[in-house]
Design an enzyme around this catalytic site. Structure first.
Site, short mmCIF file in Angstrom:
data_model
loop_
_atom_site.label_atom_id
_atom_site.label_comp_id
_atom_site.label_asym_id
_atom_site.label_seq_id
_atom_site.Cartn_x
_atom_site.Cartn_y
_atom_site.Cartn_z
N GLU A 197 0.86 -1.18 0.00
CA GLU A 197 0.00 0.00 0.00
C GLU A 197 0.89 1.23 0.00
O GLU A 197 2.02 1.17 0.49
CB GLU A 197 -0.95 0.01 1.21
CG GLU A 197 -0.36 -0.66 2.39
CD GLU A 197 -1.31 -0.98 3.53
OE1 GLU A 197 -2.20 -0.19 3.83
OE2 GLU A 197 -1.10 -2.04 4.13
N CYS B 222 34.01 40.57 -24.05
CA CYS B 222 34.38 39.57 -23.03
C CYS B 222 34.26 38.17 -23.66
O CYS B 222 33.24 37.83 -24.23
CB CYS B 222 33.42 39.70 -21.85
SG CYS B 222 33.55 38.38 -20.63
#
Length: 694
Positions: free
Chosen positions: A120, A446
């Site tokens: 279960e 950059c």
DNA sequence: GATCCTCGAGTTCG
DNA sequence: CTCGAGGATC
């Protein structure tokens, strides 16, 4: 978790002392104050580490160690109830091997491995024992420390799934056990309600009511209210999973016991199954692992029990845990780990994004070693420091996220973090707009930004160049062959074969991919250029306005603002980009190289089945990819939405749908499955189906 | 000026 | 998926 097997006895002693005091502290927060500071799986992990240490160094076990108790002392505000038969805990299995070991030990005692097992779902709620006399509910108590719990009878009476009187023949006196829980949807609604109250309280200058962190805490907090009428207003339910003690005969098997209890009027989980053997159990556990998100309640595992209850007495207990049952626990969705340091990533627009470098840890089935931290402000708010032990989870089951530090594990050695003054890639001083959260590297050349720019240019949805991914973008840039995005079209097979790891075939493939990209539609090309504030949607608007790539060189900020969806900021960004000489050069070279965008297909005028509708897709679809689904929506004349809002016409839902489905349910938005969606697109649901279509 | 909605950007692992 | 911020709308 620290590596216990490598610990010296001295280290183990220090660590176990630390763990004991931390766990006791959290026990108090959890059991007595109902205000846990850390999530259950994290608590479990601390307990596991302590158990591991005590397992290796039994001499370190102290009588006050939290491993020697199953809970904390009960609250004093409720009457204490002595359990006639103690409520014990279950052993845990985390792996298949542990499960097999449990099965083998049970088989040895049973004398055969051919016994039936029930499974279960293990609901994440709180364990409760209910006593009935002459068919009437007389007392309900929390588990407490397993021996003594709190009398919460009056609060439990308000839960509709707990029967007050039973039907049929019932034993004179008996006790049943089960889990009180709150459904996920009920929890969302309740928290939303508290949120609304808080808006009102805020207006009146009163302090906000605390929100519950999860359904489990909400259920526990609701059951332990002083005023039962408050509990009555909470969406609680209960499933019975076991018969406790019983004055009278009882069935010989677990599944029959549950059927018997169900016949009396108890709610029993319909997901209980009876299995002939362990192999069948495995299948069910795997299934649960896949399906558990679909349930409307949280589960953290699957409970296994021997079906034959006559064996229960014969198998007995190991310490406090029965040999005839165990809990298989799913991998935790949250774990703790050490945050080694915080580093910074540079995005294509120059945004600096801090990320956490973590001690690798398995979360929800994947090893996580990095996680984004968004921005400096977020790090401050959460008070995350280098060296902290942090809670890590996977947002939406996928993307790792640092929830926050475990403050109680601070040693004082942790270092606060702040954004470096210089870009980690190029050393330029970073800057931040007063009103913005993010820092930027202002240097347009950059290297990190340039590589990201190339990655973006070749990515899916942009130029989609096959054979050119992150790795290749780096290789090309590194070799000086991709100084900007237009340079990609200068590449020759000879250039490429000079690079390490590329041979004739790979070079030819890549050249073919580059060639094919020249025919991408205009919106894709505009998107590929990586102009700030121009994502795919804005690129589409821009394409309709411009009509060609060259037209980008003649844009005018004023004119751009006339386009619906483009305001002053976006217009200025586009016009500014188009003005810069290096960008103009890129556009010219792209055109010279034959990048000849085909104009976007005019939005299908009308008549499409989705005309005027906004459709959102979520979850994993079975018969089509996400992209195909979006294509279908557009082809049908509809708009593809990203988030569910009240403007959403309907939501197409696949497997493992998450927050979007919840949101749709809250808003009452129509939800279609894949099948229904296909029918709708194919011809409209009102259209009469020809008899021949099967 | 406030609020709602939509879009953009960055995100991880295998 | 999540956050932040731009745009539309009242």
């Amino acid at each position: 978790m620290a590596d216990v097997s490598a610990m010296t006895q001295y280290e183990a002693r220090l660590r176990s002392e630390e763990l004991r005091s931390v766990i006791n502290y959290h026990n108090r927060l959890y059991y007595e104050l109902d205000r846990p500071e850390i999530p259950d799986p994290v608590y479990d992990e601390l307990m596991n580490e302590l158990r591991a240490i005590e397992g290796r160094f039994p001499e370190l076990i102290t009588p006050d160690s939290p491993t020697q108790r199953t809970g904390a002392a009960p609250l004093t505000t409720f009457d204490v109830v002595e359990h006639r038969v103690p409520l014990l805990s279950l052993s845990n299995c985390f792996t298949e091997a542990e499960l097999q070991a449990w099965h083998r030990r049970a088989a040895e005692r049973v004398g055969s491995d051919a016994f039936q097992i029930t499974t279960e779902p293990k609901i994440d709620g709180l364990a409760i024992a209910l006593v009935y006399e002459k068919g009437r509910f007389v007392q309900g108590a929390t588990r407490g420390d397993g021996f003594r719990g709190e009398n919460v009878t009056e609060n439990l009476r308000t839960i509709t799934t707990i029967p007050k009187t039973l039907t049929g023949e019932v034993p004179e006196q008996f006790e049943v056990r089960g889990e009180v829980y709150m459904s996920k949807s009920g929890f969302e609604l309740m928290n939303a309600g508290i949120g609304e109250q808080n808006i009102e309280r805020d207006r009146q200058g009163r302090r906000p009511l605390p929100l519950y962190a999860n359904p489990r805490n909400a259920a526990a907090g609701s059951v332990r209210q002083k005023d039962p009428s408050v509990t009555a207003g909470r969406p609680l339910a209960m499933y019975i999973y076991q018969l406790g003690w019983c004055d009278g005969p009882r069935p010989d098997s677990h599944h029959e016991t549950l059927q018997w209890l169900a016949a009396m009027g108890f709610a029993v989980n319909p997901e209980m199954r009876l299995h002939p053997g362990l192999e069948d159990v495995h299948k069910r556990i795997d299934w649960w692992g896949q399906q558990r998100e679909r349930l409307d309640y949280d589960i953290d595992g699957v409970v296994l029990k021997l079906d034959d209850t006559r064996e229960w007495d014969r198998l007995g207990y190991v310490g406090r845990e029965p040999r005839w049952a165990t809990a298989f626990k799913f991998p935790p969705q949250q774990r703790t780990t050490r945050l080694r340091k915080i580093e910074v990533n540079v995005g294509r627009t120059g945004v600096l994004t801090p990320f956490a470098v973590l001690e690798p840890v398995v979360v929800g089935g994947a090893t996580v070693s990095m996680a984004t931290l968004h921005n400096e402000g977020d790090i401050r708010r959460k008070d995350i420091r280098e060296g902290d032990t942090v809670i890590v989870q996977r947002a939406g089951e996928v993307i790792p996220q640092v929830v926050g530090p475990v403050l109680s594990l601070r040693t004082g050695e942790e270092r606060e973090w702040s954004m470096p003054a210089e870009c980690p890639a190029c050393g330029t001083a970073v800057s931040r707009e007063e009103s913005e959260a993010a820092y930027y590297c202002p240097n347009g050349s950059c290297p990190a930004q340039q590589i990201r720019m190339i990655e973006h240019f070749v990515s899916r949805g942009a130029m989609d160049i096959e054979g050119l991914g992150e790795r290749m973008a780096y290789t090309l840039f590194d070799a000086g062959l991709a100084t900007d995005v237009a340079a990609i079209y200068d590449l020759t097979a000879d250039n490429l074969m000079a690079l390490p790891g590329i041979k004739e075939k790979g070079a030819a493939n890549l050249i073919r991919g580059i060639e094919a990209s020249k025919q991408r539609p205009l919106p894709n090309v505009l998107f590929a250029l990586g102009i700030r504030h121009v994502g795919f949607e804005t690129a589409r608007l821009l394409a309709e306005h411009l009509g060609s790539l060259e037209a980008l060189l003649q844009v005018d900020a004023e004119k751009l603002q006339e386009i619906g969806g483009i305001g002053p900021v976006v217009a200025a960004s586009i016009a500014g980009w188009a003005q810069r000489p290096e960008n103009r050069d890129i556009v010219r070279r792209l055109v010279e190289h034959g990048v000849n965008p085909t104009q976007a297909r005019a939005v299908s005028a009308n008549g499409g089945p989705l005309e005027g509708l906004t459709v959102v897709v979520t979850g994993r679809l079975e018969t089509m990819s996400r992209g195909e689904a979006e294509e279908l929506i557009r082809a049908g004349g509809g708009k593809v939405g990203n988030a569910v809002t009240k403007g959403t016409s309907f939501l197409v839902v696949g497997a493992d749908a998450g927050s979007k489905l919840v949101k749709a349910q809250q808003l009452g938005t129509r939800v279609l499955d894949e099948e229904a969606f296909r029918r709708l697109v194919a011809g409209g649901e009102e259209s009469v189906e020809p008899p021949s279509s099967a």
